[in-house]
Scaffold this motif. Structure first.
Motif, PDB file in Angstrom:
ATOM      1  N   GLY A  96      -8.219  -5.674   3.798  1.00  0.00           N
ATOM      2  CA  GLY A  96      -7.002  -6.182   3.576  1.00  0.00           C
ATOM      3  C   GLY A  96      -5.872  -5.322   3.290  1.00  0.00           C
ATOM      4  N   ALA A 110       1.619  -0.906   5.431  1.00  0.00           N
ATOM      5  CA  ALA A 110       2.427   0.308   4.922  1.00  0.00           C
ATOM      6  C   ALA A 110       4.126  -0.122   4.874  1.00  0.00           C
ATOM      7  CB  ALA A 110       2.321   1.479   6.144  1.00  0.00           C
ATOM      8  N   CYS A 154       0.856  -1.199   0.074  1.00  0.00           N
ATOM      9  CA  CYS A 154       0.020  -0.011   0.004  1.00  0.00           C
ATOM     10  C   CYS A 154       0.689   1.141   0.204  1.00  0.00           C
ATOM     11  CB  CYS A 154      -0.859   0.017   1.383  1.00  0.00           C
ATOM     12  SG  CYS A 154      -1.881   1.354   1.302  1.00  0.00           S
ATOM     13  N   PHE A 164       0.527   3.221  11.661  1.00  0.00           N
ATOM     14  CA  PHE A 164       0.196   2.095  12.560  1.00  0.00           C
ATOM     15  C   PHE A 164       0.064   0.619  12.077  1.00  0.00           C
ATOM     16  CE2 PHE A 164      -3.371   4.765  11.477  1.00  0.00           C
ATOM     17  CZ  PHE A 164      -4.212   3.491  10.475  1.00  0.00           C
TER      18      PHE A 164
HETATM   19  S1  SF4 Z   1      -4.142   1.013   6.965  1.00  0.00           S
HETATM   20 FE1  SF4 Z   1      -2.498   0.039   5.836  1.00  0.00          FE
HETATM   21  S2  SF4 Z   1      -3.634  -1.030   4.283  1.00  0.00           S
HETATM   22 FE2  SF4 Z   1      -4.732   0.741   4.964  1.00  0.00          FE
HETATM   23  S3  SF4 Z   1      -4.420   2.508   3.796  1.00  0.00           S
HETATM   24 FE3  SF4 Z   1      -3.326   2.531   5.639  1.00  0.00          FE
HETATM   25  S4  SF4 Z   1      -1.301   2.024   4.789  1.00  0.00           S
HETATM   26 FE4  SF4 Z   1      -2.908   1.297   3.249  1.00  0.00          FE
END
Ligand code: SF4
Length: 363
Positions: A162, A127, A117, A123
């Motif tokens: 997800g 990421a 992502c 958190f």
């Molecule tokens: S919580 Fe994680 S998967 Fe969802 S948008 Fe943020 S970085 Fe992307």
């Protein structure tokens, strides 16, 4: 009778993509191969309803199942994508047991819309991978197919929570929803599907158009808010610097809600960051004009997390305060924490390690 056309359950986009096609599109594509409508439609129904095709026109290929990890009744599973070096790319999905409104046991399938992502929420485990790639509609629907017909589980609800930000891949996500709701296919009611976003306003507007269409009025929108003000949200979620909380709320107020439906506001409760009573009060003020349900999610520590999980007392105190202020509030259980399948914990650590040098944005 012509030779068999392969109808692949391999969602690799180089293969024929029954998984990404509505029945109408599949019938049309089959017609170009000289296959009668009645045969194409019966193949489509058998494929989605029984997970098999008993039809002289088509042959079924195998689903590329990857790892399966089980914790209690929660099942995390992966599907391999592509060929050659790309093969290490995997979708990640989680099947979560829930208690339905009537007390009935149901299963919710949490699907990925991307691998990795780009949003960089602080958190979140995903990421840490950065964005690897978008998933096609076929690759999204494949996650449902694998849960239903390979693992053999009933799937009552689907949540796009997800890996990935669905609004960053919105056209493929919408394509997948059209297949998942197809009456000749999985036939899942739109009221049982939830799209969760960090608050990409353009995506919310695009989804508003889909919700205006017949058959999609009850599609659910969840927004990951996680902060009572721009200062805290800027620090947790980089998207907020481009689209702040005022602009987000305006977009949410314009989102069409049909019948008794409400927006779902997600709030990951992080100790010492956003969990005080004052935070709760300010959040409730921000929520005041919205028809919404507040979903408090105790933080699931990602790998190398700077924060611990919150204790029970602070979770309870926060929920009680919000409820006392008249805000409908629920707590989301933490299922699958031990297999890194809980909210904010998806992501392949191998890819993360490879991508991390010099570009670790998330801690
Ligand atoms: S919580 Fe994680 S998967 Fe969802 S948008 Fe943020 S970085 Fe992307």
């Amino acid at each position: 009778m012509s030779s068999k056309a392969p109808v692949s359950t391999n969602p690799d986009e180089s293969g024929p993509a029954i998984l990404g096609m509505t029945s109408e599109a599949f019938v049309e594509a089959s017609a170009t191969l000289g296959i009668p409508k009645v045969d194409a439609l019966s193949a489509y129904r058998a494929f989605y309803r029984q997970g098999s095709i008993t039809n002289d026109w088509f042959a079924l290929e195998e689903m590329p199942m990857g790892r399966r990890e089980i914790e209690g009744e929660t099942i995390k599973f992966t599907l391999g994508l592509g060929a050659g070096p790309e093969r290490r790319h995997e979708t990640e999905s989680v099947l979560i047991p829930m208690q339905g409104r009537s007390g009935r046991r149901t299963r919710t399938l949490c699907v990925s819309s991307q691998i990795g992502c780009a949003m960089g929420c602080k958190f979140c485990e995903t990421a840490q991978m950065g964005l690897v790639r978008n998933l096609s509609s076929a690759q999204i629907v494949a996650q449902w197919f694998a849960a239903r017909h390979v693992l053999g589980e009933e799937v009552n609800n689907i949540v796009f929570m997800g890996m990935g930000e669905p609004m960053d891949n919105i056209e493929e996500v919408i394509g997948a929803i059209r297949v998942l709701t197809d009456h000749n296919g999985p036939s899942i009611a739109s009221s049982r599907i939830t799209i969760s976003t960090v608050g990409r306003i353009d995506g919310i507007r695009r989804l508003s158009k889909l919700v205006a269409e017949d058959g999609f009025h009850r599609l659910n929108l969840a927004i990951s808010v996680n902060a009572p003000d721009d200062g805290i949200r800027n620090a947790l979620m980089p998207i907020n610097r481009a689209m702040n909380m005022d602009a987000l709320r305006e977009a949410l107020q314009a989102f069409p809600l049909h019948g008794g439906s409400a927006l779902l506001i997600e709030y990951v409760l992080i100790p010492g960051v956003n969990d005080s009573l004052e935070h709760c009060d300010r959040l409730c003020e921000w929520l005041e004009p919205l028809r919404c349900s507040l979903n408090v999610i105790p933080y699931n520590p990602r790998r190398d997390s700077p924060w611990p999980a919150p204790d029970e007392v602070s979770v309870d105190t926060f929920i009680r305060r919000a409820t006392a202020r008249g805000q409908f509030t629920k707590r989301r259980g933490t299922k699958g924490r031990d297999v890194m399948a809980a909210c904010g914990q998806l992501g392949n650590p191998e890819i993360r390690r490879k991508r991390r040098p010099g570009r670790d944005r998330a801690s």
